[in-house]
Motif scaffolding. Structure first.
Motif, short mmCIF file in Angstrom:
data_model
loop_
_atom_site.label_atom_id
_atom_site.label_comp_id
_atom_site.label_asym_id
_atom_site.label_seq_id
_atom_site.Cartn_x
_atom_site.Cartn_y
_atom_site.Cartn_z
N SER A 158 44.95 -64.74 -9.12
CA SER A 158 45.70 -63.50 -9.37
C SER A 158 46.55 -63.08 -8.19
N LYS A 159 46.26 -63.57 -6.99
CA LYS A 159 47.04 -63.17 -5.83
C LYS A 159 48.41 -63.86 -5.79
N ILE A 160 48.54 -64.94 -6.56
CA ILE A 160 49.85 -65.56 -6.70
C ILE A 160 50.81 -64.60 -7.39
N TYR A 161 50.30 -63.82 -8.34
CA TYR A 161 51.14 -62.99 -9.19
C TYR A 161 51.98 -61.98 -8.40
N PRO A 162 51.36 -61.07 -7.61
CA PRO A 162 52.19 -60.09 -6.89
C PRO A 162 53.08 -60.72 -5.83
N VAL A 163 52.62 -61.82 -5.24
CA VAL A 163 53.44 -62.51 -4.23
C VAL A 163 54.74 -62.98 -4.85
N ILE A 164 54.68 -63.58 -6.04
CA ILE A 164 55.88 -64.08 -6.69
C ILE A 164 56.75 -62.92 -7.19
N VAL A 165 56.13 -61.89 -7.74
CA VAL A 165 56.91 -60.74 -8.23
C VAL A 165 57.73 -60.12 -7.11
N LEU A 166 57.17 -60.08 -5.90
CA LEU A 166 57.84 -59.42 -4.77
C LEU A 166 58.62 -60.39 -3.86
N GLY A 167 58.45 -61.69 -4.07
CA GLY A 167 59.10 -62.65 -3.18
C GLY A 167 58.45 -62.69 -1.81
N ALA A 168 57.13 -62.54 -1.76
CA ALA A 168 56.39 -62.62 -0.51
C ALA A 168 56.01 -64.08 -0.24
N THR A 169 54.99 -64.32 0.59
CA THR A 169 54.65 -65.69 1.00
C THR A 169 53.16 -65.96 0.79
N LEU A 170 52.85 -67.15 0.27
CA LEU A 170 51.47 -67.62 0.14
C LEU A 170 51.15 -68.59 1.26
N TYR A 171 49.94 -68.46 1.80
CA TYR A 171 49.45 -69.42 2.79
C TYR A 171 48.13 -69.95 2.23
N ILE A 172 48.09 -71.24 1.87
CA ILE A 172 46.92 -71.81 1.19
C ILE A 172 46.09 -72.62 2.17
N ILE A 173 44.78 -72.34 2.21
CA ILE A 173 43.85 -73.17 2.98
C ILE A 173 42.73 -73.63 2.04
N ASP A 174 42.02 -74.65 2.45
CA ASP A 174 40.99 -75.25 1.60
C ASP A 174 39.63 -74.61 1.88
N GLY A 175 39.45 -73.39 1.37
CA GLY A 175 38.16 -72.72 1.50
C GLY A 175 37.91 -72.19 2.90
N MET A 176 36.67 -71.71 3.11
CA MET A 176 36.30 -71.09 4.39
C MET A 176 35.28 -71.92 5.17
N ARG A 177 35.07 -73.16 4.76
CA ARG A 177 34.12 -73.99 5.51
C ARG A 177 34.63 -74.23 6.93
N ASP A 178 35.92 -74.38 7.06
CA ASP A 178 36.54 -74.56 8.37
C ASP A 178 37.17 -73.24 8.78
N MET A 179 36.41 -72.42 9.54
CA MET A 179 36.93 -71.10 9.92
C MET A 179 38.13 -71.21 10.84
N ASN A 180 38.24 -72.33 11.58
CA ASN A 180 39.40 -72.50 12.45
C ASN A 180 40.69 -72.55 11.64
N ALA A 181 40.61 -73.12 10.43
CA ALA A 181 41.79 -73.17 9.57
C ALA A 181 42.22 -71.76 9.16
N PHE A 182 41.24 -70.90 8.92
CA PHE A 182 41.56 -69.52 8.56
C PHE A 182 42.24 -68.81 9.72
N PHE A 183 41.71 -68.99 10.92
CA PHE A 183 42.32 -68.32 12.08
C PHE A 183 43.67 -68.94 12.44
N THR A 184 43.84 -70.22 12.16
CA THR A 184 45.16 -70.83 12.33
C THR A 184 46.17 -70.15 11.41
N ALA A 185 45.74 -69.88 10.18
CA ALA A 185 46.62 -69.17 9.23
C ALA A 185 46.97 -67.78 9.75
N LEU A 186 46.00 -67.09 10.34
CA LEU A 186 46.27 -65.75 10.89
C LEU A 186 47.26 -65.79 12.05
#
Length: 435
Positions: A158-186
Protein backbone atom coordinates in the motif's frame (compact mmCIF):
# COMPACT_ATOMS: atom_id res chain seq x y z
CA UNK A 1 -7.88 7.83 -12.56
CA UNK A 2 -6.25 4.54 -11.63
CA UNK A 3 -2.75 4.25 -10.19
CA UNK A 4 -1.18 3.71 -13.62
CA UNK A 5 -2.70 7.01 -14.80
CA UNK A 6 -0.79 8.75 -12.03
CA UNK A 7 2.35 6.90 -13.10
CA UNK A 8 1.90 8.17 -16.65
CA UNK A 9 1.47 11.72 -15.32
CA UNK A 10 4.59 11.36 -13.16
CA UNK A 11 6.58 10.39 -16.26
CA UNK A 12 5.29 13.53 -18.01
CA UNK A 13 5.75 15.94 -15.09
CA UNK A 14 8.92 14.53 -13.49
CA UNK A 15 10.65 12.47 -16.21
CA UNK A 16 14.12 12.62 -14.66
CA UNK A 17 13.14 12.28 -11.01
CA UNK A 18 14.21 9.02 -9.36
CA UNK A 19 11.13 6.86 -8.86
CA UNK A 20 12.74 3.75 -7.37
CA UNK A 21 16.06 2.86 -5.74
CA UNK A 22 16.99 -0.77 -5.16
CA UNK A 23 20.57 -1.55 -4.25
CA UNK A 24 22.82 -0.06 -6.92
CA UNK A 25 19.95 0.20 -9.42
CA UNK A 26 17.83 3.32 -9.87
CA UNK A 27 14.97 4.09 -12.22
CA UNK A 28 13.57 7.49 -13.18
CA UNK A 29 9.85 8.03 -13.69
CA UNK A 30 10.23 8.16 -17.46
CA UNK A 31 12.31 4.97 -17.46
CA UNK A 32 9.84 3.26 -15.14
CA UNK A 33 6.80 4.11 -17.24
CA UNK A 34 8.50 3.08 -20.48
CA UNK A 35 9.55 -0.23 -18.95
CA UNK A 36 6.01 -0.86 -17.68
CA UNK A 37 4.42 -0.14 -21.05
CA UNK A 38 6.90 -2.39 -22.85
CA UNK A 39 6.38 -5.19 -20.31
CA UNK A 40 2.59 -4.89 -20.60
CA UNK A 41 2.83 -6.31 -24.12
CA UNK A 42 3.91 -9.62 -22.58
CA UNK A 43 0.62 -9.77 -20.66
CA UNK A 44 -1.66 -8.72 -23.54
CA UNK A 45 -3.19 -12.19 -23.76
CA UNK A 46 -4.07 -12.19 -20.04
CA UNK A 47 -6.62 -9.38 -20.16
CA UNK A 48 -9.31 -9.99 -17.53
CA UNK A 49 -7.30 -12.89 -16.07
CA UNK A 50 -5.43 -13.22 -12.78
CA UNK A 51 -1.64 -13.28 -13.14
CA UNK A 52 0.30 -14.92 -10.28
CA UNK A 53 3.90 -13.75 -9.89
CA UNK A 54 6.51 -13.65 -7.14
CA UNK A 55 6.83 -10.52 -5.01
CA UNK A 56 10.58 -10.02 -5.06
CA UNK A 57 12.10 -6.85 -3.54
CA UNK A 58 13.22 -5.56 -6.94
CA UNK A 59 12.43 -2.88 -9.48
CA UNK A 60 11.44 -5.72 -11.79
CA UNK A 61 8.57 -6.62 -9.45
CA UNK A 62 7.25 -3.04 -9.54
CA UNK A 63 7.46 -3.08 -13.35
CA UNK A 64 5.51 -6.34 -13.53
CA UNK A 65 2.90 -5.08 -11.06
CA UNK A 66 2.12 -1.96 -13.10
CA UNK A 67 2.46 -3.77 -16.45
CA UNK A 68 -0.18 -6.34 -15.48
CA UNK A 69 -2.62 -3.51 -14.70
CA UNK A 70 -1.78 -1.64 -17.92
CA UNK A 71 -2.52 -4.83 -19.86
CA UNK A 72 -5.97 -5.04 -18.24
CA UNK A 73 -5.10 -8.10 -16.17
CA UNK A 74 -5.31 -8.68 -12.40
CA UNK A 75 -2.09 -8.81 -10.34
CA UNK A 76 -1.76 -11.55 -7.72
CA UNK A 77 1.66 -11.11 -6.07
CA UNK A 78 2.77 -14.19 -4.14
CA UNK A 79 5.31 -14.48 -1.34
CA UNK A 80 8.68 -14.82 -3.04
CA UNK A 81 9.43 -18.27 -1.57
CA UNK A 82 6.01 -19.79 -2.32
CA UNK A 83 6.53 -23.37 -3.63
CA UNK A 84 5.79 -23.70 -7.33
CA UNK A 85 3.29 -26.48 -6.57
CA UNK A 86 1.12 -24.05 -4.61
CA UNK A 87 1.28 -21.47 -7.41
CA UNK A 88 0.29 -24.14 -9.93
CA UNK A 89 -2.67 -25.22 -7.78
CA UNK A 90 -3.87 -21.64 -7.39
CA UNK A 91 -3.58 -20.99 -11.12
CA UNK A 92 -5.80 -23.99 -11.83
CA UNK A 93 -8.34 -22.79 -9.27
CA UNK A 94 -8.33 -19.22 -10.61
CA UNK A 95 -8.90 -20.33 -14.20
CA UNK A 96 -12.53 -21.04 -13.31
CA UNK A 97 -13.04 -18.02 -11.05
CA UNK A 98 -15.06 -15.00 -12.18
CA UNK A 99 -13.28 -11.68 -11.74
CA UNK A 100 -15.61 -8.66 -11.43
CA UNK A 101 -14.99 -5.57 -13.55
CA UNK A 102 -12.57 -3.07 -12.03
CA UNK A 103 -10.50 -5.51 -9.94
CA UNK A 104 -6.81 -4.65 -9.83
CA UNK A 105 -5.29 -7.16 -7.41
CA UNK A 106 -5.87 -10.43 -5.62
CA UNK A 107 -3.92 -10.45 -2.35
CA UNK A 108 -3.65 -13.68 -0.39
CA UNK A 109 -3.91 -13.41 3.39
CA UNK A 110 -1.28 -15.07 5.59
CA UNK A 111 -3.70 -17.63 6.99
CA UNK A 112 -2.56 -17.12 10.60
CA UNK A 113 -6.18 -17.00 11.77
CA UNK A 114 -7.47 -19.60 9.31
CA UNK A 115 -6.82 -20.74 5.75
CA UNK A 116 -5.37 -18.28 3.27
CA UNK A 117 -7.96 -16.38 1.20
CA UNK A 118 -7.66 -14.41 -2.04
CA UNK A 119 -8.88 -10.87 -1.38
CA UNK A 120 -10.03 -8.89 -4.43
CA UNK A 121 -8.91 -5.24 -4.43
CA UNK A 122 -10.33 -2.76 -6.95
CA UNK A 123 -8.54 0.07 -8.75
CA UNK A 124 -10.89 2.46 -6.93
CA UNK A 125 -9.82 1.00 -3.59
CA UNK A 126 -6.12 1.46 -4.38
CA UNK A 127 -6.57 5.18 -5.07
CA UNK A 128 -8.76 5.58 -1.95
CA UNK A 129 -6.05 3.91 0.14
CA UNK A 130 -3.49 6.28 -1.37
CA UNK A 131 -5.58 9.33 -0.55
CA UNK A 132 -6.22 8.07 3.00
CA UNK A 133 -2.49 7.71 3.61
CA UNK A 134 -1.70 11.10 2.10
CA UNK A 135 -4.30 12.79 4.32
CA UNK A 136 -3.56 10.78 7.45
CA UNK A 137 0.24 10.67 7.39
CA UNK A 138 1.15 13.70 5.26
CA UNK A 139 3.03 12.00 2.43
CA UNK A 140 4.70 14.59 0.18
CA UNK A 141 6.30 14.80 -3.26
CA UNK A 142 9.76 15.18 -1.65
CA UNK A 143 9.48 12.02 0.47
CA UNK A 144 11.68 8.94 0.07
CA UNK A 145 9.80 5.94 1.47
CA UNK A 146 11.80 2.85 2.48
CA UNK A 147 9.96 -0.42 1.84
CA UNK A 148 11.44 -3.26 3.90
CA UNK A 149 8.60 -5.79 4.03
CA UNK A 150 6.92 -8.32 1.71
CA UNK A 151 5.27 -6.65 -1.28
CA UNK A 152 2.52 -9.27 -1.50
CA UNK A 153 0.81 -7.90 1.62
CA UNK A 154 -1.10 -4.69 2.18
CA UNK A 155 1.33 -3.30 4.78
CA UNK A 156 4.17 -2.67 2.32
CA UNK A 157 2.33 -2.84 -1.00
CA UNK A 158 0.00 0.00 0.00
CA UNK A 159 2.94 2.38 0.41
CA UNK A 160 3.53 2.24 -3.34
CA UNK A 161 0.14 3.90 -3.84
CA UNK A 162 0.69 7.37 -2.27
CA UNK A 163 4.27 7.50 -3.58
CA UNK A 164 3.05 7.11 -7.16
CA UNK A 165 0.08 9.47 -6.71
CA UNK A 166 2.44 12.21 -5.49
CA UNK A 167 5.49 11.42 -7.62
CA UNK A 168 7.66 10.67 -4.58
CA UNK A 169 10.43 8.03 -4.36
CA UNK A 170 10.53 4.38 -3.27
CA UNK A 171 13.64 2.83 -1.74
CA UNK A 172 13.36 -0.98 -1.65
CA UNK A 173 15.44 -3.22 0.61
CA UNK A 174 15.19 -6.96 1.20
CA UNK A 175 13.70 -7.10 4.68
CA UNK A 176 15.28 -6.14 8.01
CA UNK A 177 17.62 -9.09 8.52
CA UNK A 178 20.48 -6.88 7.37
CA UNK A 179 20.08 -3.73 9.48
CA UNK A 180 23.07 -2.17 7.73
CA UNK A 181 21.03 -2.14 4.52
CA UNK A 182 18.31 -0.19 6.30
CA UNK A 183 20.77 2.39 7.60
CA UNK A 184 22.38 2.61 4.16
CA UNK A 185 18.94 3.53 2.85
CA UNK A 186 18.62 6.22 5.53
CA UNK A 187 21.87 7.71 4.26
CA UNK A 188 20.25 8.48 0.90
CA UNK A 189 20.48 12.23 0.20
CA UNK A 190 16.92 13.31 0.95
CA UNK A 191 15.37 15.80 3.35
CA UNK A 192 12.41 13.61 4.30
CA UNK A 193 12.39 9.83 4.76
CA UNK A 194 9.79 7.43 6.09
CA UNK A 195 9.17 3.72 6.47
CA UNK A 196 6.72 1.04 7.61
CA UNK A 197 7.58 -1.50 10.32
CA UNK A 198 5.93 -4.55 11.81
CA UNK A 199 6.37 -4.69 15.62
CA UNK A 200 9.13 -7.31 15.44
CA UNK A 201 11.29 -4.91 13.40
CA UNK A 202 10.75 -2.12 15.92
CA UNK A 203 11.80 -4.41 18.76
CA UNK A 204 14.92 -5.48 16.85
CA UNK A 205 15.98 -1.90 16.08
CA UNK A 206 15.39 -0.57 19.59
CA UNK A 207 17.27 -3.48 21.17
CA UNK A 208 20.29 -3.59 18.90
CA UNK A 209 20.59 -0.22 17.13
CA UNK A 210 18.75 2.31 19.30
CA UNK A 211 21.30 5.11 19.30
CA UNK A 212 22.14 4.57 15.65
CA UNK A 213 18.47 5.03 14.82
CA UNK A 214 18.33 8.15 17.01
CA UNK A 215 21.14 9.73 14.97
CA UNK A 216 18.66 10.03 12.07
CA UNK A 217 16.03 11.81 14.18
CA UNK A 218 16.12 14.99 12.08
CA UNK A 219 15.78 13.08 8.81
CA UNK A 220 13.01 10.57 9.56
CA UNK A 221 9.73 12.36 8.83
CA UNK A 222 7.49 9.53 10.03
CA UNK A 223 7.33 5.82 10.78
CA UNK A 224 4.16 3.77 10.47
CA UNK A 225 3.64 0.55 12.41
CA UNK A 226 1.01 -2.06 11.61
CA UNK A 227 0.30 -5.73 11.08
CA UNK A 228 -0.08 -6.33 14.82
CA UNK A 229 -0.38 -4.22 18.00
CA UNK A 230 2.85 -2.43 18.95
CA UNK A 231 3.75 -2.99 22.63
CA UNK A 232 3.59 0.13 24.78
CA UNK A 233 7.21 -0.26 25.84
CA UNK A 234 8.33 -0.07 22.22
CA UNK A 235 6.09 2.93 21.56
CA UNK A 236 7.67 4.79 24.48
CA UNK A 237 11.19 3.89 23.35
CA UNK A 238 10.59 5.13 19.79
CA UNK A 239 9.20 8.40 21.18
CA UNK A 240 12.38 8.79 23.22
CA UNK A 241 14.68 8.04 20.30
CA UNK A 242 12.80 10.11 17.70
CA UNK A 243 11.21 13.02 19.58
CA UNK A 244 10.36 15.05 16.43
CA UNK A 245 9.25 12.16 14.22
CA UNK A 246 5.59 11.38 13.61
CA UNK A 247 5.03 7.82 14.82
CA UNK A 248 1.86 6.18 13.58
CA UNK A 249 -0.10 3.13 14.64
CA UNK A 250 -2.52 2.26 11.83
CA UNK A 251 -5.64 0.12 11.62
CA UNK A 252 -5.64 -1.69 8.29
CA UNK A 253 -6.18 -5.13 6.85
CA UNK A 254 -6.34 -6.73 3.43
CA UNK A 255 -10.14 -6.85 3.69
CA UNK A 256 -10.68 -3.27 4.92
CA UNK A 257 -7.83 -1.34 3.35
CA UNK A 258 -6.25 1.58 5.23
CA UNK A 259 -8.82 2.79 7.76
CA UNK A 260 -7.36 4.96 10.55
CA UNK A 261 -4.06 6.12 12.00
CA UNK A 262 -2.78 7.73 15.21
CA UNK A 263 0.45 9.65 15.83
CA UNK A 264 1.35 8.35 19.29
CA UNK A 265 4.30 10.75 19.54
CA UNK A 266 1.74 13.34 20.63
CA UNK A 267 2.70 13.55 24.30
CA UNK A 268 0.05 11.02 25.33
CA UNK A 269 1.35 7.84 23.65
CA UNK A 270 -1.93 5.99 24.20
CA UNK A 271 -1.50 2.24 23.92
CA UNK A 272 -4.08 0.54 21.70
CA UNK A 273 -5.18 3.82 20.09
CA UNK A 274 -5.45 3.73 16.29
CA UNK A 275 -6.84 7.19 15.64
CA UNK A 276 -9.76 8.58 13.70
CA UNK A 277 -11.15 7.21 10.47
CA UNK A 278 -9.49 8.64 7.36
CA UNK A 279 -11.44 10.54 4.63
CA UNK A 280 -12.57 7.49 2.63
CA UNK A 281 -13.43 5.36 5.67
CA UNK A 282 -15.93 4.99 8.48
CA UNK A 283 -15.66 2.89 11.67
CA UNK A 284 -18.64 1.29 13.39
CA UNK A 285 -18.57 -0.74 16.61
CA UNK A 286 -21.21 -3.48 16.68
CA UNK A 287 -23.25 -4.21 19.84
CA UNK A 288 -20.89 -7.16 20.43
CA UNK A 289 -17.90 -4.80 20.36
CA UNK A 290 -16.57 -5.88 16.95
CA UNK A 291 -14.88 -3.35 14.68
CA UNK A 292 -16.70 -2.88 11.38
CA UNK A 293 -15.64 -0.69 8.48
CA UNK A 294 -17.30 1.11 5.59
CA UNK A 295 -16.04 3.21 2.69
CA UNK A 296 -14.16 3.09 -0.60
CA UNK A 297 -11.18 1.13 0.75
CA UNK A 298 -13.07 -2.13 1.34
CA UNK A 299 -12.31 -5.33 -0.54
CA UNK A 300 -14.66 -6.51 -3.29
CA UNK A 301 -14.78 -10.02 -1.79
CA UNK A 302 -12.88 -13.30 -1.70
CA UNK A 303 -12.23 -14.55 -5.21
CA UNK A 304 -14.34 -17.57 -6.13
CA UNK A 305 -15.90 -17.74 -2.65
CA UNK A 306 -19.19 -15.79 -2.51
CA UNK A 307 -20.46 -17.70 0.55
CA UNK A 308 -17.32 -16.95 2.53
CA UNK A 309 -17.46 -13.31 1.39
CA UNK A 310 -21.01 -12.99 2.72
CA UNK A 311 -19.88 -13.97 6.22
CA UNK A 312 -17.73 -10.83 6.56
CA UNK A 313 -18.92 -8.41 3.85
CA UNK A 314 -22.56 -7.37 3.64
CA UNK A 315 -24.55 -4.14 3.70
CA UNK A 316 -21.41 -2.44 2.29
CA UNK A 317 -19.67 -3.19 5.58
CA UNK A 318 -16.73 -5.45 6.48
CA UNK A 319 -17.20 -7.05 9.90
CA UNK A 320 -13.86 -7.81 11.53
CA UNK A 321 -12.89 -10.23 14.31
CA UNK A 322 -11.11 -7.40 16.12
CA UNK A 323 -12.71 -5.97 19.24
CA UNK A 324 -12.62 -2.24 19.84
CA UNK A 325 -14.29 0.97 20.98
CA UNK A 326 -14.50 4.60 19.90
CA UNK A 327 -13.61 7.27 22.45
CA UNK A 328 -15.30 10.68 22.83
CA UNK A 329 -12.98 12.10 20.13
CA UNK A 330 -13.94 9.39 17.66
CA UNK A 331 -10.59 7.61 17.94
CA UNK A 332 -10.50 3.83 17.59
CA UNK A 333 -9.07 1.77 20.45
CA UNK A 334 -8.41 -1.90 19.74
CA UNK A 335 -8.98 -4.61 22.34
CA UNK A 336 -7.53 -7.65 20.59
CA UNK A 337 -9.09 -10.22 18.30
CA UNK A 338 -12.34 -11.92 19.21
CA UNK A 339 -10.73 -15.30 18.51
CA UNK A 340 -7.75 -14.46 20.75
CA UNK A 341 -9.72 -13.50 23.87
CA UNK A 342 -9.12 -16.04 26.66
CA UNK A 343 -12.01 -16.95 28.98
CA UNK A 344 -10.81 -17.55 32.53
CA UNK A 345 -13.58 -18.44 34.97
CA UNK A 346 -16.06 -16.23 33.15
CA UNK A 347 -13.63 -13.31 32.85
CA UNK A 348 -12.50 -12.41 29.34
CA UNK A 349 -8.84 -11.45 28.95
CA UNK A 350 -7.21 -9.89 25.88
CA UNK A 351 -3.71 -11.47 25.84
CA UNK A 352 -2.19 -8.35 24.26
CA UNK A 353 -2.93 -6.43 27.46
CA UNK A 354 -0.92 -8.92 29.52
CA UNK A 355 1.92 -8.97 26.98
CA UNK A 356 2.14 -5.17 26.82
CA UNK A 357 2.44 -4.99 30.61
CA UNK A 358 5.12 -7.72 30.75
CA UNK A 359 7.20 -6.07 28.01
CA UNK A 360 7.57 -2.96 30.14
CA UNK A 361 10.06 -4.98 32.20
CA UNK A 362 13.47 -4.31 30.60
CA UNK A 363 14.64 -7.90 31.19
CA UNK A 364 11.68 -9.32 29.19
CA UNK A 365 12.75 -9.58 25.56
CA UNK A 366 9.59 -11.14 24.15
CA UNK A 367 6.50 -12.94 25.42
CA UNK A 368 3.12 -14.41 24.59
CA UNK A 369 0.12 -15.00 26.84
CA UNK A 370 -1.77 -18.25 26.15
CA UNK A 371 -4.43 -20.45 27.70
CA UNK A 372 -3.10 -23.61 29.40
CA UNK A 373 -4.65 -26.57 31.17
CA UNK A 374 -4.74 -26.34 34.95
CA UNK A 375 -5.51 -29.27 37.31
CA UNK A 376 -7.81 -27.21 39.55
CA UNK A 377 -9.32 -24.38 37.53
CA UNK A 378 -9.48 -26.28 34.23
CA UNK A 379 -7.65 -23.58 32.31
CA UNK A 380 -5.46 -20.67 33.29
CA UNK A 381 -3.40 -17.87 31.79
CA UNK A 382 0.19 -18.83 31.05
CA UNK A 383 2.95 -16.41 30.11
CA UNK A 384 5.78 -17.70 27.94
CA UNK A 385 8.75 -15.38 28.37
CA UNK A 386 11.95 -14.84 26.40
CA UNK A 387 14.44 -13.18 28.74
CA UNK A 388 17.16 -10.73 27.77
CA UNK A 389 20.68 -12.13 27.50
CA UNK A 390 22.07 -13.12 30.90
CA UNK A 391 18.68 -12.89 32.68
CA UNK A 392 16.66 -15.68 34.26
CA UNK A 393 12.91 -15.64 34.75
CA UNK A 394 11.86 -14.60 38.25
CA UNK A 395 8.19 -15.60 38.28
CA UNK A 396 7.36 -13.69 41.46
CA UNK A 397 8.96 -10.50 40.16
CA UNK A 398 7.01 -10.68 36.91
CA UNK A 399 3.74 -11.46 38.73
CA UNK A 400 4.21 -8.53 41.12
CA UNK A 401 4.95 -6.21 38.20
CA UNK A 402 1.79 -7.35 36.40
CA UNK A 403 -0.23 -6.95 39.63
CA UNK A 404 0.77 -3.27 39.71
CA UNK A 405 -0.67 -2.72 36.22
CA UNK A 406 -3.53 -5.19 35.71
CA UNK A 407 -6.68 -6.45 37.38
CA UNK A 408 -6.17 -9.61 39.42
CA UNK A 409 -7.97 -11.92 36.98
CA UNK A 410 -5.58 -10.84 34.18
CA UNK A 411 -2.44 -11.97 36.04
CA UNK A 412 -1.19 -15.35 34.74
CA UNK A 413 -1.00 -18.27 37.16
CA UNK A 414 1.69 -20.04 35.11
CA UNK A 415 5.06 -18.81 33.79
CA UNK A 416 7.71 -20.46 31.64
CA UNK A 417 11.00 -19.21 30.23
CA UNK A 418 11.43 -20.16 26.57
CA UNK A 419 14.15 -19.62 23.96
CA UNK A 420 11.82 -17.93 21.48
CA UNK A 421 8.20 -17.10 20.77
CA UNK A 422 6.67 -18.40 17.56
CA UNK A 423 5.96 -15.66 15.03
CA UNK A 424 4.82 -15.62 11.42
CA UNK A 425 7.32 -14.63 8.74
CA UNK A 426 5.99 -11.05 8.79
CA UNK A 427 6.49 -10.69 12.53
CA UNK A 428 3.04 -11.33 14.03
CA UNK A 429 2.67 -13.50 17.13
CA UNK A 430 1.62 -16.91 15.84
CA UNK A 431 -1.21 -17.54 18.30
CA UNK A 432 -2.56 -20.31 16.08
CA UNK A 433 0.59 -22.33 16.85
CA UNK A 434 -0.19 -22.34 20.59
CA UNK A 435 -3.86 -23.29 20.35
Amino acid sequence: MILEDYLREDARLYPDKIAIICGAETCSYQQLYERCVARAADYADRRGKVVLFRASPTIGFIVDYFAIHIAGAVAAPMEKDTPQEIIDELEQKLNSATVPEGIADVLYTTGTTGRSKGVMISHRTIVADAENLIAGQLFTHELVFIINGPLNHIGSLSKIYPVIVLGATLYIIDGMRDMNAFFTALNYPATKMATFFVPASVRMLTQFSAERLASYAEKIDFIECGGAPLPHADMLELCRLLPKTRLYNTYASTETGIISTYNYNDGECIVGCLGKAMPHSRIIITPEGRISCQGDTLMSGYIGEPELTATVLHDQTVFMSDLGRLDEQGRLHIGGRQDDVINIGGYKVAPTEVEDAALLLPEVKDCICISAAHPITGNALKLLVVMADGCQLNKRQVALHLKSRLEVYKIPMLYEQVDHVERTYNGKLNRKFYR
